[in-house]
Design an enzyme around this catalytic site. Structure first.
Site, short mmCIF file in Angstrom:
data_model
loop_
_atom_site.label_atom_id
_atom_site.label_comp_id
_atom_site.label_asym_id
_atom_site.label_seq_id
_atom_site.Cartn_x
_atom_site.Cartn_y
_atom_site.Cartn_z
N LEU A 1 0.69 -1.22 0.13
CA LEU A 1 0.05 0.01 -0.03
C LEU A 1 0.73 1.33 -0.06
O LEU A 1 0.41 2.23 -0.41
CB LEU A 1 -0.82 -0.03 1.25
CG LEU A 1 -1.78 -1.01 1.16
CD1 LEU A 1 -2.69 -0.97 2.55
CD2 LEU A 1 -2.68 -1.13 0.12
N ARG B 1 5.17 2.91 0.97
CA ARG B 1 6.61 2.97 1.39
C ARG B 1 6.79 4.19 2.11
O ARG B 1 6.48 5.23 1.92
CB ARG B 1 7.37 2.85 -0.02
CG ARG B 1 7.08 1.76 -0.83
CD ARG B 1 8.17 1.53 -1.96
NE ARG B 1 7.73 0.81 -3.14
CZ ARG B 1 8.01 -0.65 -2.92
NH1 ARG B 1 8.96 -0.98 -2.10
NH2 ARG B 1 7.82 -1.31 -4.09
N ASN C 1 13.55 4.34 5.77
CA ASN C 1 14.22 3.53 6.67
C ASN C 1 13.73 2.17 6.71
O ASN C 1 13.60 1.43 7.61
CB ASN C 1 14.09 3.96 8.34
CG ASN C 1 14.97 5.27 8.31
OD1 ASN C 1 15.82 5.71 7.72
ND2 ASN C 1 14.43 6.18 9.23
N LEU D 1 7.44 -0.33 5.23
CA LEU D 1 6.62 -0.95 4.46
C LEU D 1 5.31 -0.82 5.00
O LEU D 1 4.74 -1.23 6.05
CB LEU D 1 6.95 -1.90 3.52
CG LEU D 1 8.36 -2.19 2.70
CD1 LEU D 1 8.67 -3.38 2.33
CD2 LEU D 1 7.95 -0.89 1.51
N LYS E 1 1.66 -2.28 8.94
CA LYS E 1 2.88 -1.52 8.93
C LYS E 1 4.01 -2.20 9.47
O LYS E 1 4.14 -2.57 10.83
CB LYS E 1 2.61 -0.35 9.63
CG LYS E 1 3.77 0.83 9.36
CD LYS E 1 3.39 2.20 10.37
CE LYS E 1 4.48 3.24 10.06
NZ LYS E 1 4.18 4.25 10.48
N ASP F 1 3.54 16.72 10.19
CA ASP F 1 3.62 16.03 8.59
C ASP F 1 2.42 15.93 8.00
O ASP F 1 2.18 14.75 7.47
CB ASP F 1 4.38 14.57 8.94
CG ASP F 1 4.87 14.21 7.48
OD1 ASP F 1 5.12 15.09 6.50
OD2 ASP F 1 5.30 13.13 7.44
#
Length: 1350
Positions: A909, A911, A914, A917, A932, A1034
C-alpha cells in the site's frame, strides 16, 4: 572691489598712500587664499586684488624712475569740466571725455570672448585706461609666482575665467622665470593634485600645455602624489620618461590619454627595441637597455585602465563574409571561421600576459568578454570525449603560468574566472611520445607567462568570477561646455595607439617563460590551487584527465621538496592519484608518483591509504615495498620496513589477530636489500627512468630464494599469488570470455522467462480452481436450500393431517375433550404422515393399540435419518470453512502472529523511509487491516509510537485506529485501520472532486456543507492531537486517509518524536519538508510549535477546495516560494473570498500571526445562517453605540478606497499587493484577491430596485431613510430585510407577482443568501476590522454566547 580714486595733494602723501594700498591689497589676497569655502566670487576678488596690486606697483615704480611724470600719476585725480565732452587734469590740460565703457573694470576682460591680448586690444583700443591696466599686468606678471595665489587658481581651474586667463597671458606664463622654471611648472603641481575627472576645461588646459610647453617641462608634470611604484617600476618609469602620462592612466581618462600619448609619441619616434636587463648592483636594482620607446602596458594594467585599454589596445575583429549570412554560417560550422587574424590572436595572448602579470582583474575580464566567442572558447557539448593531453582540442588557449611568490587566493580566483567564462587552459604535449622516451618530449610553444606576486596589492579576482560588474564605455565622451566659447578647437582623437605590434611584442619578449604550469603549481604545495586548475582544464568535469598530465619527475619534485608539511604533500598526492588514476601506469597497482627517498612521506601515505577502514580496497604493502626497493638505499629501506611493521602491528583487531602481520614477515630486511635476487630490467638512472613502462616491472623471483622462503614460512603462503596478478588476456581470450558471458546471459534470460511463464500458469490454474470451488459451493447451497424447503413442506402437511385426524377423532368420541398433554407428547415428524397414510380408518380399539408398537420403531429410524442429514450439513460447512482457510493461506503467504499478508509488489500500500512498508493483510483470519512493517534497527522510537497509537485509538473518529501488534527478530508489525486511500491517491486518480461531491445533489449549498464538514472533521482531529500535546508536523495529502466518507489523520505525532518512518498510501515516499506542506521555520530547522500544523492545514484546505492546487505553486518551486512568502490564492479567491481570507492567515510567514485552531473554527467560513445574522445585528448595535462613535467605519472604508485601484469601490487593503494572475511570478510577492475586499458604492445599485423601493417606502407603514454611500445603512437595510422578509414578500407579490426577487424572500435563509451573493465581502470585511481592535473585540456586543466569534 572697484577702482579707487586717490586724492593726494603732495608727493609725500601720495607715496605714503601707495604703500598703504599695496599692503592692504596683499592682506586681502592672503585672507581670500586662507578661506576654506573658496568660491567663484572669491576667485574674482582675488584676481581683482592682483590687478589692483599690479596697478599700484606700476605707479610706485614709475614714480621712483621718473619723478617728473606726475601726469600719469594723477589720472585718478581728474576734475571733470562742465563744458561739453572735455575735462581738464590737475595741470589744466584738456582731454576728451571717455564714454561709459572707458570706465570698465579690469576684471571685465575675463567675461568676454577674447582669447588673446591682441583680441582684447582690438576690442578696447579706444579705452586708454583699460589697455594700460592690461599692459601693466603683463609687465608685472612675475607676481604670479606667489604659490598661495596659484593654489587658488588650481582649486577653481574649471571656471571660464581661469581658462581665459591662460589664453590671454600664455606667453608670459610659459616664459622662463628667474630660477629657470616657468610659472606653469609651479601651477602644474597644484593642477595635477586637484584634477581627477576628465572635463572639457581639463582637456583645454592640456591643449595649452602641449601647444606651448616643451617636453622636459611636460615630463616634470604631476610626478608627486600620483602613485607609488615598486623599486623596479620606478627604474623603468624613470628610464622611459613617461611621468606625464601617469595621471590619465591613474584615473582612466580616455581623451586626456590620447592628447598626451600622441604628443609623446611624436617626440619619441619608435626605434628598434632591445631587451631590458635588470641587475642588482650595490644592493640596488639598475636597468641596462638601449630602448627608448614608451612601455605603457604594465601601467594600464596596474591602474585598471579599462576604458583606455578597450578603446586603444584591443584589436578589431575581421569578420569573414559579413554580407552573406548563409555563407558565414557554413564557414562557422566547418571550422574555417575566425573572428581574428593570427596577428590579433597572438596580441590577445600577450594581453593575457600583461594583465595577469600585474594582477588586473578588470582588464582580464575585459579581454575574456571580448574574445570568448573567437579564441579560448571550447565547444564543450561536442567534445565530451576529448582527453586533455591527447591531440589538442580546437579553440583552446595554450598557456604556461609561472607562479613566483604567489598569493594563493588570487591564483585560485584567477583560474575560477577563466573557468566561469569557459576559457580552457591547455598545457599539453603537441606530439605524444612513448612514456619511457621522456628525453625526447617537446613541450608546446609558450604563448603567455603569468607571474603572481604579493608585492602588488591589486584587486582580487574573486569578485569577478560569478558576476562581473565592470562598465566599459567605448563611446566618445560627451562633455558639456561650461562656458560660451565657440571658437575652441575640437580635440583630435588618436586611435589604436597601443596596437603597434612592435611595442607589444617587445614587451612580451622581455620576460621569457620560467617553467611549465604543472611543476610550478606543484611547487606551490597548494591543494586548492591544484583543484582550481584541474577544474579549469577539465571544463568543470566534462573532460577526462590524460595520465600524461602529471609527469613523474614533476611529482617527484613535490615529494622531494623539504618546505611543505608531510600532511599537505600526502593530500596532494592522494588527489593526483584519485583524478588521474595513476595506478594504470604502474605494475600491480603501485602508483609511480611515490617513488621518492623521503620515507616519512611514503609511510604517511601508506598510513593514510591503508588504515583499517580502507584496508580491503588498498594496494598491499608488499607492492609498495617492491616498488621502492630499487630506488632507496639500504639504510632507508630498513627504516621504511620498520615503519611499515610499526604500522601493521600498531593496533590489533577485535579477534586478537593482527592483519598483515604474517605478510610483512615475508619481507625480511636481508631479502629486500639483496637487489640482485630480483630479475628486474636495468634502469638508466633516477632522473630518466622515473617514467616507468609497465612492462619493465614484470620479473621473476629466483627459485632458490623462493623455495627457502617457503620452507622457512610455516604457513606456506603462496608467494606467486601475493606477488603476481593475472597477466592481461589476449584478444582471442577476451573474445572467448565475451562469448561465454553472452551465452550465460542468454541462458539466464531464458530461465527467467520460463520461470515467469510457470508462475503465470500456476496463477491461472489457481484462479481456475478457485472458480470451480465457488461454483461447487453455490451448488451445495442451492441443494441445502431445497432440502430445507422440502422439510418445511412435509412438516406443514403433517400438521394439517394431524388436525384433520383429531377432528375426526373428536367426532367419534362424541365431543370428549382432548388433553393438551396428549397433543404435546405426540411426535411431530414427517414419518407419522406416512404411517397414517398406510393405516386407513384408524379406530381406538385394542387392535389398533397393538399396531402402535411398530410405529414407534419407525419413528426412531426417522430421527436417526434426520440427525444424519444435519451431520452432513455440518460437515459441509466445516469443509467449506477449511477451503476458505486454505485460500487465505494461499493468498497471504506470510504469517506473523495474528497478521497474514503477502509481500508482493501488488500488495504494498505504501513505502516509507528507513525500510518502512505498509501491506494489505488480515487480522485473526477475517478482519482486513493495514499492516505497517518497521525495522527495529532504524526506528528506535517504535515503542513510543505504539504507546501513542494505543492511547489515541477510539478517542477520536478522525484519527487512524490501532488494532494489534506483532514482531519478529528484525521488525515490528502494527495493525492499523485499513482505509480506502488518501487525498493524494484520489487526486492522482482524478477522483477527488467526485469524493467531495458524492451523496449531494446539484445544490451548491449542500456541496459547500459537505466540504466544510470534511474540513471541520480534519481540524477537530488535529485539535485533539494538540490537546494531547502532540504536534503532527507532517500533515499532507498522503497522510490524510479516506474511510467511510470521512477524512482520517495518520502518522500521529511521529515527527514530534523524531521518528523518521511514515505511513503513506503512496508508492513514492517524499522526505519530510520536501512536498511543500511545511512552513519556513521547519525548512530552516527552527523550533517547531503547533503553528506548524496550522500552516499545513491551510495548504490542505486550499488543496481540497481547489481540487488539488497548492498555494505556493507546483512541487518544483514550492520550497523557494515558501521561504520568500510568495503565494497565489487566485484559483479560490474567484469562488470563495471568505475561505481565501482564512487560508491567507493560516499560511502566514510569521508563525506568531497564524491563528490557533480554535480561532480557525470561529472564522466566518464555518458560520451558519443564525450566527451570520447575529453578527450583523451586533455590528449594527456596535456602530450605533455612543462609546464607539470614534470608530468611524465609513472613514476606514474611504481610506481603503484611496488605496484601491478602482475609484468606484471601497477596499480593505490589509495587504497592499494583489494580482489576478493564476501563477506565482518572481515579480509579485503575494497574489490573493482576499487582499482587497470591495463594497460597491452606492450600494443600492447592486440590489434589485423593487426591494430597495419597498423597504425604503413601506415597512409597517413607516418610511425608512437610507444613505446609499454609508456602510452603516447597508447593514441596517440587510437587518430590516431579514426581520420583515414575510411582509416584503407579500407586498411585492401583490405589485409584481412575477418578479425574480420573490424567490429570494421566501425564507430568511434565502434572503441571507441573496445579500451574500450581492456583497460577498461584507461579513469578512467587518470581521477583519473588528477583530483587530481589542476594545471592539471585547465589547458587550460580541460577548454573548450566540455571537462569541473572536
Amino acid at each position: 572691489m572697484g577702482k579707487k580714486k586717490i586724492d593726494i595733494n603732495t608727493r609725500e602723501d601720495l607715496f605714503l598712500s601707495y604703500y598703504k594700498e599695496i599692503e592692504k591689497n596683499k592682506f586681502d589676497l592672503l585672507k581670500i587664499c586662507s578661506d576654506k569655502n573658496f568660491s567663484k566670487s572669491n576667485f574674482l576678488k582675488a584676481v581683482h586684488c592682483l590687478f589692483s596690486l599690479s596697478y599700484f606697483c606700476k605707479i610706485k615704480d614709475e614714480n621712483e624712475e621718473e619723478e617728473g611724470k606726475e601726469e600719469e600719476i594723477n589720472d585718478y585725480k581728474v576734475k571733470k569740466s562742465t563744458t561739453g565732452n572735455y575735462y581738464r587734469n590737475s595741470e589744466g590740460k584738456l582731454f576728451k571725455k571717455s564714454n561709459e565703457k572707458d570706465q570698465i573694470d579690469d576684471v571685465s576682460i575675463f567675461y568676454k570672448r577674447l582669447p588673446t591680448i591682441q583680441d582684447f586690444k582690438d576690442t578696447y583700443d579706444k579705452y586708454e585706461n583699460c589697455l594700460n591696466s592690461v599692459y601693466y599686468i603683463i609687465r608685472k606678471i612675475k607676481l604670479l609666482h606667489l604659490e598661495y595665489f596659484w593654489e587658488i587658481l588650481a582649486s577653481c581651474y574649471g571656471t571660464i575665467s581661469f581658462i581665459k586667463f591662460f589664453n590671454i597671458f600664455s606667453n608670459e606664463i610659459f616664459s622662463p622665470s628667474e630660477n629657470g622654471d616657468s610659472v606653469f611648472i609651479m601651477v602644474g603641481k597644484f593642477f595635477r593634485r586637484k584634477v581627477r575627472a576628465e572635463t572639457h576645461y581639463d582637456l583645454i588646459f592640456l591643449k595649452i600645455i602641449l601647444a606651448n610647453a616643451s617636453i622636459p617641462m611636460i615630463l616634470k608634470l604631476g610626478v608627486k602624489d600620483i602613485g607609488r611604484f615598486t623599486e623596479k617600476e620606478d627604474i623603468i618609469v624613470s628610464y622611459y620618461r613617461n611621468f606625464s602620462i601617469i595621471h590619465s592612466l591613474r584615473f582612466d581618462n580616455v581623451k586626456e590619454f590620447a592628447l598626451v600619448y600622441k604628443t609623446l609619441k611624436n617626440n619619441y619616434p619608435s626605434k628598434k627595441k632591445k631587451k631590458i636587463t635588470l641587475f642588482e648592483e650595490n644592493g640596488k636594482i639598475n636597468v641596462k637597455t638601449s630602448k627608448k620607446d614608451l612601455m605603457l602596458f604594465e601601467f594600464v594594467c596596474k591602474f585598471d585602465c579599462v576604458k583606455i585599454f578597450k578603446k586603444y589596445f584591443l584589436p578589431k575583429p575581421q569578420i569573414i563574409n559579413n554580407n552573406d549570412n548563409n555563407e558565414m554560417l557554413e564557414c562557422i560550422s566547418s571550422g574555417s571561421y575566425s573572428g581574428f587574424d593570427e596577428k590579433s590572436k597572438r596580441k590577445i595572448r600577450i594581453f593575457f600576459s600583461i594583465c595577469c602579470r600585474q594582477i588586473s582583474p578588470k582588464i582580464l575580464k575585459c579581454i575574456v568578454d571580448y574574445v570568448k566567442d573567437d579564441i579560448g572558447f571550447l565547444d564543450l557539448q561536442n567534445r565530451q570525449d576529448i582527453y586533455i593531453g591527447d591531440s589538442a582540442p580546437e579553440k583552446v588557449l595554450f598557456l604556461n603560468c609561472f607562479f613566483g611568490n604567489h598569493k594563493e587566493q588570487r591564483v585560485i580566483d584567477f583560474f575560477n574566472l577563466l573557468t566561469s567564462k569557459s576559457i580552457i587552459i591547455c598545457n599539453t604535449i603537441k606530439e605524444k611520445p612513448e612514456l619511457y622516451d621522456y628525453r625526447y618530449i617537446t613541450l608546446s610553444t609558450v604563448d603567455s607567462t603569468f607571474y603572481f606576486s604579493d608585492s602588488h596589492k591589486g584587486a582580487d579576482f574573486g569578485v569577478y568570477t560569478d558576476e562581473i560588474n565592470v562598465i566599459i564605455n567605448n563611446d566618445d565622451i560627451d562633455y558639456d561646455y561650461i562656458g560660451d566659447d565657440d571658437n575652441d578647437e575640437e580635440i583630435e582623437e588618436t586611435k589604436d595607439y597601443g596596437s603597434s605590434s612592435s611595442d607589444i611584442d617587445d614587451f612580451y619578449n622581455v620576460f621569457e617563460p620560467k617553467a611549465s604550469m604543472i611543476p610550478n603549481i606543484l611547487d606551490s604545495c597548494s591543494l586548492e590551487i591544484l583543484k582550481a586548475y584541474i577544474q579549469n582544464i577539465t571544463g568543470n568535469g566534462l573532460f577526462k584527465i590524460s595520465p600524461s598530465l602529471f609527469l613523474a619527475h614533476d611529482v617527484t619534485r613535490l615529494v622531494r621538496n623539504p618546505k611543505p608539511k608531510t600532511e599537505t604533500v600526502v593530500k596532494i598526492l592522494e588527489f593526483i592519484n584519485t583524478i588521474s588514476r595513476l595506478s594504470e601506469l604502474s605494475t600491480n597497482g603501485v602508483p609511480f608518483t611515490f617513488l621518492t627517498n623521503r620515507f616519512e612521506i611514503v609511510t604517511s601515505i601508506i598510513m593514510s591509504l591503508h588504515d583499517e577502514r580502507s584496508i580491503s580496497n588498498s594496494v598491499e604493502p608488499v607492492q609498495w615495498l617492491r616498488a621502492l626497493a630499487p630506488f632507496v638505499s639500504n639504510d632507508e629501506m630498513k627504516l621504511i620496513i620498520y615503519k611499515v611493521r610499526t604500522l601493521y602491528n600498531y593496533e590489533p583487531h577485535s579477534n586478537g589477530e593482527i592483519k598483515y602481520t604474517e605478510l610483512v614477515r615475508l619481507f625480511d630486511v636481508q631479502y629486500l636489500l639483496t637487489k640482485g635476487k630480483f630479475s628486474l630490467s636495468q634502469f638508466n638512472g633516477f632522473e630518466t627512468s622515473i617514467f616507468l613502462n609497465p612492462k619493465l616491472l614484470d620479473g621473476t623471483i629466483n627459485s632458490n630464494i623462493l623455495n627457502s622462503m617457503i620452507i622457512k614460512d610455516k604457513e606456506k603462503l603462496d608467494l606467486k599469488e601475493l606477488f603476481f596478478k593475472e597477466k592481461p588476456l589476449s584478444e582471442a581470450e577476451l573474445k572467448e570470455k565475451f562469448e561465454i558471458a553472452t551465452k550465460n546471459e542468454k541462458e539466464l534470460l531464458d530461465q527467467l522467462k520460463k520461470e515467469n511463464d510457470a508462475e503465470k500458469l500456476k496463477k491461472k490454474n489457481k484462479l481456475k480452481k478457485q472458480k470451480n470451488q465457488q461454483q461447487q459451493q453455490q451448488a451445495k447451497q442451492q441443494a441445502q436450500q431445497q432440502k430445507q424447503q422440502h422439510q418445511q413442506n412435509i412438516q406443514q402437511n403433517y400438521e394439517n393431517q394431524h388436525i384433520e385426524d383429531q377432528r375426526k377423532f373428536n367426532q367419534q368420541t362424541k365431543g370428549r375433550p382432548i388433553s393438551p398433554s396428549s397433543i404435546q407428547n405426540q411426535n411431530l415428524n414427517p414419518t407419522l404422515l406416512q404411517n397414517q397414510n398406510q393405516t386407513s380408518n384408524p379406530t381406538p380399539n385394542l387392535e389398533s393399540t397393538k399396531k402402535a408398537t411398530p410405529t414407534t420403531t419407525t419413528t426412531t429410524t426417522t430421527n436417526s435419518n434426520t440427525s444424519a442429514i444435519i451431520n452432513e450439513i455440518k460437515n459441509q460447512d466445516l469443509n467449506q470453512q477449511q477451503n476458505i482457510t486454505e485460500n487465505i493461506n494461499e493468498i497471504y503467504d506470510v504469517s506473523i502472529g495474528k497478521f497474514k499478508f503477502n509481500k508482493k509488489e501488488s500488495n504494498i500500500l505504501g513505502r516509507g523511509s528507513n525500510g518502512t512498508l505498509v501491506f494489505k493483510g488480515i487480522w485473526n483470519n477475517r478482519i482486513p487491516v493495514a499492516i505497517k512493517q518497521m525495522q527495529k534497527m532504524f526506528n528506535p522510537l517504535i515503542s513510543k509510537e505504539i504507546e501513542i497509537l494505543i492511547g489515541l485509538t477510539n478517542k477520536n473518529l478522525n484519527l487512524v485506529g490501532y488494532i494489534d501488534q506483532e514482531e519478529d527478530e528484525n521488525c515490528v508489525y502494527l495493525g492499523l485501520t485499513l482505509c480506502d486511500g488518501s487525498l493524494q491517491s484520489l487526486y492522482d486518480q482524478s477522483k477527488l472532486n467526485e469524493f467531495i461531491n458524492q451523496n449531494n445533489n446539484q445544490n451548491n449549498n449542500n456541496n459547500n456543507n459537505r466540504v466544510l464538514d470534511l474540513i471541520i472533521g480534519m481540524i477537530n482531529g488535529v485539535i485533539f492531537l494538540h490537546d494531547q500535546n502532540i504536534v503532527h508536523n507532517d500533515l499532507n495529502p498522503r497522510n490524510i486517509l479516506v474511510k467511510d466518507n470521512r477524512l482520517i489523520i495518520s502518522d500521529l505525532g511521529l515527527s514530534k518524536m523524531n521518528v523518521s518512518s511514515t505511513y503513506n498510501f503512496s508508492t513514492n515516499a517524499i522526505p519530510t519538508g520536501q512536498d511543500g506542506y511545511h512552513p519556513v521555520e521547519v525548512l530552516l530547522e527552527k523550533r517547531k510549535t503547533k503553528s506548524v500544523d496550522v500552516f499545513s492545514l491551510g495548504c490542505l484546505i486550499y488543496f481540497i477546495m481547489t481540487n488539488g492546487a497548492h498555494p505556493f505553486g507546483d512541487k518544483f518551486s514550492r520550497l523557494r516560494y515558501i521561504t520568500k512568502s510568495k503565494y497565489n490564492l487566485s484559483q479560490l479567491s474567484n469562488l470563495n473570498l471568505v475561505a481565501t481570507h482564512l487560508i491567507e492567515l493560516m499560511i502566514s510567514y510569521d508563525e506568531s500571526k497564524r491563528p490557533t485552531l480554535s480561532s480557525v473554527l470561529k472564522h466566518p467560513l464555518f458560520w451558519d445562517s443564525l450566527k451570520k445574522i447575529k453578527f450583523l445585528e451586533s455590528s449594527l448595535r456596535l456602530l450605533g453605540d455612543h462609546d464607539f462613535k470614534k470608530f468611524n467605519i465609513n472613514k476606514i472604508l474611504i481610506s481603503c478606497n484611496s488605496n484601491s485601484s478602482s475609484s468606484n469601490s471601497i477596499c480593505n487593503s490589509s495587504n497592499s499587493s494583489s494580482s489576478s494572475s493564476s501563477s506565482i511570478s518572481s515579480s509579485s510577492c503575494k497574489i490573493s484577491s482576499s487582499s482587497c475586499y470591495c463594497v460597491p458604492l452606492p450600494w443600492n445599485q447592486s440590489l434589485d430596485y423593487q426591494l430597495v423601493d419597498s423597504l425604503s417606502n413601506q415597512i409597517e407603514k413607516k418610511v425608512a431613510s437610507y444613505k446609499f454611500d454609508q456602510l452603516h445603512d447597508l447593514i441596517r437595510f440587510i437587518r430590516n430585510t431579514l426581520q420583515h422578509y414575510n411582509q416584503i414578500y407579500r407586498d411585492l407579490k401583490q405589485i409584481l407577482p412575477n418578479s425574480d426577487i420573490l424567490e429570494s424572500l421566501k425564507s430568511q435563509q434565502s434572503a441571507l443568501n441573496y445579500f451574500e451573493s450581492k456583497f460577498p465581502t461584507l461579513i469578512i470585511f467587518l470581521f477583519n476590522h473588528f477583530s483587530a481592535i481589542p476594545e471592539i473585540k471585547n465589547s458587550i456586543h460580541f460577548s454573548n454566547d450566540t455571537c462569541s466569534i473572536f
